[in-house]
Design a protein around this motif. Structure first.
Motif, mmCIF file in Angstrom:
data_model
loop_
_atom_site.group_PDB
_atom_site.id
_atom_site.type_symbol
_atom_site.label_atom_id
_atom_site.label_comp_id
_atom_site.label_asym_id
_atom_site.label_seq_id
_atom_site.Cartn_x
_atom_site.Cartn_y
_atom_site.Cartn_z
ATOM 1 N N GLU A 49 0.833 -1.257 -0.093
ATOM 2 C CA GLU A 49 -0.067 0.092 -0.011
ATOM 3 C C GLU A 49 0.826 1.320 0.039
ATOM 4 N N ARG A 50 2.061 1.106 0.758
ATOM 5 C CA ARG A 50 2.762 2.401 0.815
ATOM 6 C C ARG A 50 3.592 2.637 -0.401
ATOM 7 N N THR A 51 3.714 1.496 -0.964
ATOM 8 C CA THR A 51 4.708 1.701 -2.509
ATOM 9 C C THR A 51 3.661 2.153 -3.505
ATOM 10 N N ALA A 52 2.402 1.644 -3.477
ATOM 11 C CA ALA A 52 1.383 1.995 -4.640
ATOM 12 C C ALA A 52 0.952 3.359 -4.389
ATOM 13 N N SER A 53 0.963 3.949 -3.049
ATOM 14 C CA SER A 53 0.553 5.388 -2.882
ATOM 15 C C SER A 53 1.273 6.424 -3.354
ATOM 16 N N LYS A 54 0.645 7.636 -3.725
ATOM 17 C CA LYS A 54 1.417 8.783 -4.568
ATOM 18 C C LYS A 54 2.609 9.376 -3.563
ATOM 19 N N ASP A 55 1.926 9.581 -2.425
ATOM 20 C CA ASP A 55 2.985 10.454 -1.455
ATOM 21 C C ASP A 55 3.659 9.247 -0.461
#
Length: 255
Positions: A49-55
């Motif tokens: 999820e952190r890798t896919a998020s923009k920020d």
């Protein structure tokens, strides 16, 4: 604080450039037995999820527990929902865990292929392989596959993405309109997996991939009657007078 909490803290605080190193640390700890399977999957979803998020930041509350600063004044139901969101995966039930382990150990994947995936991902591929072997293709929705395998939709998508990446399955997109798609059509590309399913399942269950079998020729050990030998043209046994040993015995007896 145990090892899983330390990995979770690094996954939440590390920048996006350092997330691959955190992932390698996670699976190394899983291989050493420092984290359980459930903890490893939850942390893997968190890193994804952190890798896919923009920020690079997760959509959670300010503190590390996923609750508001005035957690003591919040409602218990909201606290439970916030804690569940901080885990990064839907709550598991004993039934879903049983389904996951049953599919993963059912033998629908060759050992060489099963070793490349986790237990949850192996359960997803087992469901897909069974569906393709039975009907020739898999058109189930991702939510349906995830429910059968006892995993989350995120795990099902990750397993399918990895399987397509290494050439195990072929994904065909079925577009209905410009803004709506039908479920994907999945077929097998791996000859090794297809041969394994052909030997694993009987022909009646998997007509799409065929079934194994062998044809053995028996030995003809039946005794034929004299009448049948005559009809087949078998030469008759020579008479006793034509036997040279018999003629020699007759001369000796006459002398």
């Amino acid at each position: 604080m145990n090892y899983a909490d330390e990995v979770r803290r690094q996954a939440e605080e590390a920048p996006r450039a350092a997330l691959p190193a955190v992932t390698a640390l996670l699976w190394r700890a899983y291989g050493d037995g420092k984290v359980t399977e459930a903890e490893a999957e939850a942390l893997s979803v968190l890193i994804a999820e952190r890798t896919a998020s923009k920020d690079g930041l997760r959509g959670q509350s300010p503190n590390s527990r996923g609750t508001d600063p005035e957690g003591a004044k919040a409602e218990p139901r909201k606290l439970v929902q916030a804690v569940r969101r901080s885990v990064g995966s839907r709550p598991r039930t004993p039934e879903s865990m049983v389904r996951r382990r049953r599919w993963a150990t059912a033998g629908y994947l060759p050992p060489q292929i099963a070793a490349l995936f986790t237990v949850g991902e192996g359960a997803v591929l087992a469901v897909i392989g069974r569906e393709i072997a039975t009907k020739g293709r898999c058109t189930l929705a991702m939510g349906h596959i995830a429910a059968l395998a006892g995993v989350s939709v995120t795990t099902a998508k990750r397993a399918l993405r990895q399987a397509a990446l290494i050439g195990l399955v072929e994904i065909e997109l079925r577009r209905v309109t410009g803004f709506r798609n039908d479920t994907n059509r999945l077929t097998l590309k791996s000859r090794e997996w297809t041969s394994w399913l052909r030997l694993r399942l009987p022909r009646a269950v998997c007509p799409a991939v065929g079934g194994g079998g062998q044809f053995a020729t028996g030995t003809n050990n039946r005794l034929e009657s004299k009448g049948r030998q005559k009809r087949r043209g078998t030469p008759k046994r020579p008479p006793a007078s034509a036997n040279p040993h018999h003629r020699t015995a007759s001369r000796i007896a006459g002398a």
